[in-house]
Design a protein around this motif. Structure first.
Motif, mmCIF file in Angstrom:
data_model
loop_
_atom_site.group_PDB
_atom_site.id
_atom_site.type_symbol
_atom_site.label_atom_id
_atom_site.label_comp_id
_atom_site.label_asym_id
_atom_site.label_seq_id
_atom_site.Cartn_x
_atom_site.Cartn_y
_atom_site.Cartn_z
ATOM 1 N N PRO A 6 97.849 18.390 17.625
ATOM 2 C CA PRO A 6 97.493 19.552 16.816
ATOM 3 C C PRO A 6 98.150 20.817 17.327
ATOM 4 O O PRO A 6 98.434 20.958 18.511
ATOM 5 C CB PRO A 6 95.971 19.626 16.971
ATOM 6 N N LEU A 38 88.289 13.859 18.977
ATOM 7 C CA LEU A 38 87.636 15.057 18.447
ATOM 8 C C LEU A 38 86.324 14.734 17.747
ATOM 9 O O LEU A 38 85.697 15.619 17.158
ATOM 10 C CB LEU A 38 88.584 15.778 17.483
ATOM 11 N N ALA A 240 89.703 21.728 18.185
ATOM 12 C CA ALA A 240 90.822 21.116 18.898
ATOM 13 C C ALA A 240 91.147 21.848 20.190
ATOM 14 O O ALA A 240 91.580 21.232 21.166
ATOM 15 C CB ALA A 240 92.050 21.069 17.997
#
Length: 291
Positions: A6, A38, A240
């Protein structure tokens, strides 16, 4: 940058991490491997809600043909898998990240194995499911393994629906979405409803960083009343990184929303909205339908 890693996207409304690399792979393995750390979980919450809604709709009109569900931003058919099969989101994580028989094979072999896997777990009360997503490979995979009765790789933010999509949507009973609002807007919903002579129920999990008001206003113009499930929200996934957390908190502050007991736990939270004809709302309010 490694595939699936990410990064904060300048193109999003509030600096949400960009996972673009995982959404249109040849098969779902990178998607699940990236999102598992996550604790991505919103499809798990959707499973119970969408099954409850389809059961309620089925009681209203028993007998054939089967209910028709449109899943927006369907990706690899995760919602369809959970709605129509005897499995959980944890089962899908295990299959695509842990199981030796599904992690080291080609996409073609995995698809063949998945067709058998899902067919053996299909629920007798399965509904007809159509998927719509701009990601061509993801939709194609979901259709190829039998999760979608029909899949469409179309971007209704950018163009009108094709004639084939229009014909397919005509009998839709329920529209579902577990996170696409913000990427799709009232434009997509307007173009969809133009294909449907009878307005369907629309169930949307919407991140609290995004306003659903423009969509609700459009739906009201089509005769649908939108209710928000009170008193609870639903975790979507962990932030994230710290930059994403800060950006999300800034967006929530701009909307006047308190994060204590919600995003303060380190997760994005989503609200649930259900839009239905006024008579259906009066007969069975959302708090009774989904206590």
């Amino acid at each position: 940058m490694a595939a699936g890693a990410p990064h904060t996207s300048a193109g999003s409304d509030w600096g949400k991490a960009d996972f673009e690399d995982i959404y249109d792979c040849p098969d779902p393995r990178t998607y699940f491997r990236t999102l598992r750390p996550l604790d991505y979980q919103i499809p798990h919450h959707g499973q119970l809600v969408f099954r409850t809604l389809t059961e309620s709709l089925q009681r209203r009109r028993p007998g054939p043909p089967p209910l028709r569900v449109l899943d927006l931003c369907c990706s690899y058919g995760v919602n369809a898998a959970l709605l129509n099969h005897k499995l959980s989101l944890a089962d899908l994580y295990e299959r695509y990240t842990d199981a030796p028989d599904a992690t080291g094979m080609t996409t073609q072999r995995l698809a063949a194995e998945d067709r058998t896997f899902f067919d053996e777990l299909r629920r007798p009360e399965a509904v007809r499911t159509v998927g719509l997503d701009a990601a061509r490979h993801a939709v194609g995979y979901a259709e190829a393994v039998g999760l979608l009765d029909a899949g469409f790789a179309e971007n209704l933010e950018a163009a009108e629906p094709t004639e084939r999509l229009r014909r397919t949507l005509a009998g839709t009973d329920l529209v579902t979405v577990t996170g696409g609002v913000g990427y799709i807007s009232a434009t997509t919903f307007g173009r969809l409803l133009a294909c449907m002579p009878t307005a369907p129920w629309i169930a949307a999990f919407v991140l609290r960083t995004v306003s659903y008001e423009p969509v609700a206003r459009l739906l009201a113009g089509k005769g649908l009343v939108t209710e928000q499930l009170p008193a609870r929200t639903f975790r979507q996934r962990r932030f994230a990184d710290l930059a994403e957390r800060r950006a999300a908190f800034g967006a929530l502050q701009a909307r006047g929303l308190e994060t204590t007991g919600k995003e303060s736990d380190g997760f994005y939270h989503a609200d649930l909205y259900l839009s239905r004809p006024a008579a259906d709302v009066a007969a069975l309010p959302l708090e009774r339908l989904l206590p």
